[in-house]
Design a protein around this motif. Structure first.
Motif, PDB file in Angstrom:
ATOM      1  N   PHE A 240       0.812  -1.116   0.083  1.00 30.26           N
ATOM      2  CA  PHE A 240      -0.013   0.113   0.118  1.00 30.26           C
ATOM      3  C   PHE A 240       0.860   1.169  -0.093  1.00 30.26           C
ATOM      4  CE2 PHE A 240      -2.010   3.563   2.242  1.00 30.26           C
ATOM      5  CZ  PHE A 240      -3.079   3.650   1.561  1.00 30.26           C
ATOM      6  N   LYS A 244       0.835   3.904  -2.858  1.00 27.05           N
ATOM      7  CA  LYS A 244       0.344   5.306  -2.614  1.00 27.05           C
ATOM      8  C   LYS A 244       1.370   6.590  -2.616  1.00 27.05           C
ATOM      9  CE  LYS A 244      -3.588   7.754  -1.139  1.00 27.05           C
ATOM     10  NZ  LYS A 244      -4.153   7.650  -2.059  1.00 27.05           N
ATOM     11  N   ILE A 321     -16.250   2.748  -7.930  1.00 23.48           N
ATOM     12  CA  ILE A 321     -15.112   3.699  -7.467  1.00 23.48           C
ATOM     13  C   ILE A 321     -14.559   4.304  -8.618  1.00 23.48           C
ATOM     14  CG2 ILE A 321     -12.614   3.682  -6.524  1.00 23.48           C
ATOM     15  CD1 ILE A 321     -13.518   1.285  -4.834  1.00 23.48           C
ATOM     16  N   SER A 405      -8.332 -10.186  -4.563  1.00 19.67           N
ATOM     17  CA  SER A 405      -7.280  -9.060  -5.352  1.00 19.67           C
ATOM     18  C   SER A 405      -6.714  -9.727  -6.454  1.00 19.67           C
ATOM     19  CB  SER A 405      -6.208  -8.939  -4.400  1.00 19.67           C
ATOM     20  OG  SER A 405      -5.512 -10.001  -3.831  1.00 19.67           O
ATOM     21  N   ASN A 424      -6.462   4.321  -6.879  1.00 21.69           N
ATOM     22  CA  ASN A 424      -7.004   4.030  -5.589  1.00 21.69           C
ATOM     23  C   ASN A 424      -7.895   2.766  -5.560  1.00 21.69           C
ATOM     24  OD1 ASN A 424      -5.871   6.246  -4.276  1.00 21.69           O
ATOM     25  ND2 ASN A 424      -7.602   7.830  -4.871  1.00 21.69           N
ATOM     26  N   ALA A 425      -8.785   2.676  -6.462  1.00 16.31           N
ATOM     27  CA  ALA A 425      -9.310   1.611  -6.509  1.00 16.31           C
ATOM     28  C   ALA A 425      -8.619   0.086  -6.771  1.00 16.31           C
ATOM     29  CB  ALA A 425     -10.209   1.460  -7.964  1.00 16.31           C
ATOM     30  N   VAL A 428      -7.181  -0.575  -2.937  1.00 19.78           N
ATOM     31  CA  VAL A 428      -8.063  -0.827  -2.101  1.00 19.78           C
ATOM     32  C   VAL A 428      -8.348  -2.410  -2.395  1.00 19.78           C
ATOM     33  CG1 VAL A 428     -10.656  -0.870  -1.739  1.00 19.78           C
ATOM     34  CG2 VAL A 428      -9.483   1.298  -1.924  1.00 19.78           C
ATOM     35  N   PHE A 429      -8.321  -2.772  -3.449  1.00 16.41           N
ATOM     36  CA  PHE A 429      -8.582  -4.308  -3.617  1.00 16.41           C
ATOM     37  C   PHE A 429      -7.401  -5.270  -3.523  1.00 16.41           C
ATOM     38  CE2 PHE A 429     -12.614  -2.888  -4.980  1.00 16.41           C
ATOM     39  CZ  PHE A 429     -13.678  -4.144  -4.617  1.00 16.41           C
ATOM     40  N   ILE A 432      -5.751  -3.199   0.867  1.00 15.55           N
ATOM     41  CA  ILE A 432      -6.552  -2.632   2.126  1.00 15.55           C
ATOM     42  C   ILE A 432      -7.592  -3.685   2.386  1.00 15.55           C
ATOM     43  CG2 ILE A 432      -8.243  -1.081   3.238  1.00 15.55           C
ATOM     44  CD1 ILE A 432      -6.862   0.878   1.305  1.00 15.55           C
ATOM     45  N   ILE A 433      -8.396  -4.342   1.787  1.00 16.38           N
ATOM     46  CA  ILE A 433      -9.575  -5.199   1.834  1.00 16.38           C
ATOM     47  C   ILE A 433      -8.842  -6.503   2.296  1.00 16.38           C
ATOM     48  CG2 ILE A 433     -11.484  -6.533   1.068  1.00 16.38           C
ATOM     49  CD1 ILE A 433     -12.138  -4.288  -0.618  1.00 16.38           C
TER      50      ILE A 433
END
Length: 467
Positions: A240, A244, A321, A405, A424-425, A428-429, A432-433
């Motif tokens: 991440f 990011k 998203i 993912s 970002n989408a 997230v997958f 984060i999730i």
């Protein structure tokens, strides 16, 4: 060789040869050549090659899995109540293996890309539903073979480790081999960074699984799970942060190390299959019946529930998203004949491995119920067996983490190509999730009550009763 005329063998505590262990494990390798193709690439095929709307693909995956929730118990009940001459469970590797191979080859027909949209929707629905139903006819009895080979918990652990090593070989072959195969078929340059990233998370299996007996003694059953989960969480955090705040293209070594760490955490999903024979033993201890196929059918439903929720959520939420697979630049070649060729190769090799599994597996323990298992009894067993409920819950969550993912991983190494919203989408997958789901897995494992000592006690009491 299996030791003959010993008290342990008389009590069902069989020791197996490595030929038997590898022979059994080859069945999981075979199935993963097909399953991983579906899990990682079917959604991309339908959205980027056939250009089917992501919302329909999401609904299709969920619908097929709901059908399987009813179909798998039917298969499990049938298998538990019948005894084919070629083996109670082994027979289905042959009877189901042939149609499974054909259905897998029909899943990605190149001609389908030229059809109208209505024909594409019908084709996708029928071909995927058929493949899923046939897959259960092979997968459920295959999982049940392990419970019929030995009662020895140490042997079950070795057998599970061998099976999962073979499964992960299938996973790494498909995850890396599919994009490489597509590139070869269309005569384009191979994106090695992408192929490595897709598959490198599988590498820990080849180190950790063979060491499972040693690690289990050192850390304990739950301690081992907690350690693996913690390493995985750190890996997701690194992915991440790089995605990011850094540059993925300039951080190849870091993201590969982090991907390996996430693979360590997700390896807990493979280890969950070792709990299924434990739940079967607990059920036999309480009821007198050993409904191996029924329990494996329910485990399969939970496993597929995690997979199906992932397949349902991913295209739907990513579109919400702001990332539409059909509209964005595809991460893989979209030549239909290339997808068909690679899928057929995996399917045919898988069938040959099923034949090896049939030959290498030996059923030593009788598992036929005294009377036919009814659906009402299956439901009663689910309600009464708290261990089964907990294991099924873990299955759903850990495999949701594993597969949510999977299709998006192909886009992570090309993160810089996409808009900030799309990036970002993807993050997230891919990070984060899955990380949040691993935390939930740890909380569920904490509640699991069966220790190895208690399982040995139950197994010996069961054999004493049988005498």
């Amino acid at each position: 060789m299996i030791t003959k005329n010993s008290d342990n063998v008389a009590n069902g505590f069989y020791k197996l040869t490595w030929l038997q262990r590898i022979g059994f494990g080859s069945g999981d390798l075979a199935q993963n050549l097909i399953f991983q193709t579906v899990a990682c690439y079917l959604m991309l095929y339908l959205t980027t090659v056939l250009k089917i709307n992501a919302a329909f693909v999401s609904s299709l995956i969920l619908t097929v899995r709901l059908i399987d929730c009813f179909w798998s118990p039917v298969v499990g009940r049938y298998i538990d109540n019948h005894n084919p001459k070629l083996g109670k469970y082994r027979s289905y590797l042959l009877f189901g293996g042939i149609p499974l191979t054909v259905a897998a080859c029909l899943l990605m027909l190149p001609q389908a890309a030229e059809w109208g949209m209505t024909a594409k929707l019908v084709y996708a629905t029928v071909s995927y539903t058929l493949l899923s139903m046939i897959y259960s006819v092979v997968n459920i009895p295959y999982g049940s073979i392990m419970a019929s080979m030995t009662r020895d918990n140490d042997e079950v652990l070795i057998l599970t480790s061998t099976r999962m090593v073979c499964a992960n070989i299938g996973q790494i072959v498909v995850q890396a081999g599919f994009p490489i195969g597509l590139a070869i078929c269309v005569h384009s340059a191979i994106n090695w960074e992408q192929a490595v990233f897709m598959a490198i998370g599988t590498l820990p299996a080849f180190i950790i699984l063979p060491l499972m007996p040693v690690l289990k003694k050192l850390l304990g059953k739950k301690g081992l799970y907690y350690t693996l989960l913690a390493i995985g969480l750190v890996g997701f955090a690194i992915l991440f942060c790089v995605g990011k705040f850094g540059d993925v293209k300039e951080s190849t070594s870091i993201i590969q190390i982090a991907k390996i760490m996430t693979g360590v955490g997700l390896l807990v999903g493979s280890l969950m299959w070792a709990l299924v024979p434990e739940v079967i033993t607990e059920s036999e201890y309480r009821t007198g019946n050993r409904p191996a196929a029924t329990v494996n059918a329910l485990a399969g439903v939970a496993f597929k529930a995690g997979f199906s929720i992932a397949g349902w959520i991913t295209p739907l939420v990513m579109g919400f998203i702001g990332f539409n697979f059909a509209d964005e630049e595809s991460a893989l070649p979209t030549e239909p004949s290339a997808w068909f060729t690679v899928t057929c190769i995996f399917a045919v090799v898988g069938f040959l491995l099923l034949l090896l599994c049939f030959k290498g597996s030996k059923e030593n323990i009788a598992t036929t119920p005294d009377k036919p298992v009814s659906f009402g009894e299956m439901w009663q067993e689910f309600k009464a067996n708290k261990c089964l409920q907990l294991v099924l819950s873990i299955f759903v969550v850990v495999f949701l983490a594993s597969f949510i993912s999977a299709p998006v991983n192909a886009y992570y190494t090309e993160l810089g190509k996409y808009s900030p919203t799309a990036q970002n989408a993807i993050l997230v997958f891919t990070t984060i999730i899955p990380a949040l789901l691993l935390v939930v897995v740890g909380l569920l494992i904490r509640k699991y009550p069966l220790t190895d000592e208690r399982l040995d006690e139950m197994s010996r009491e069961i054999e004493a009763r049988n005498k």
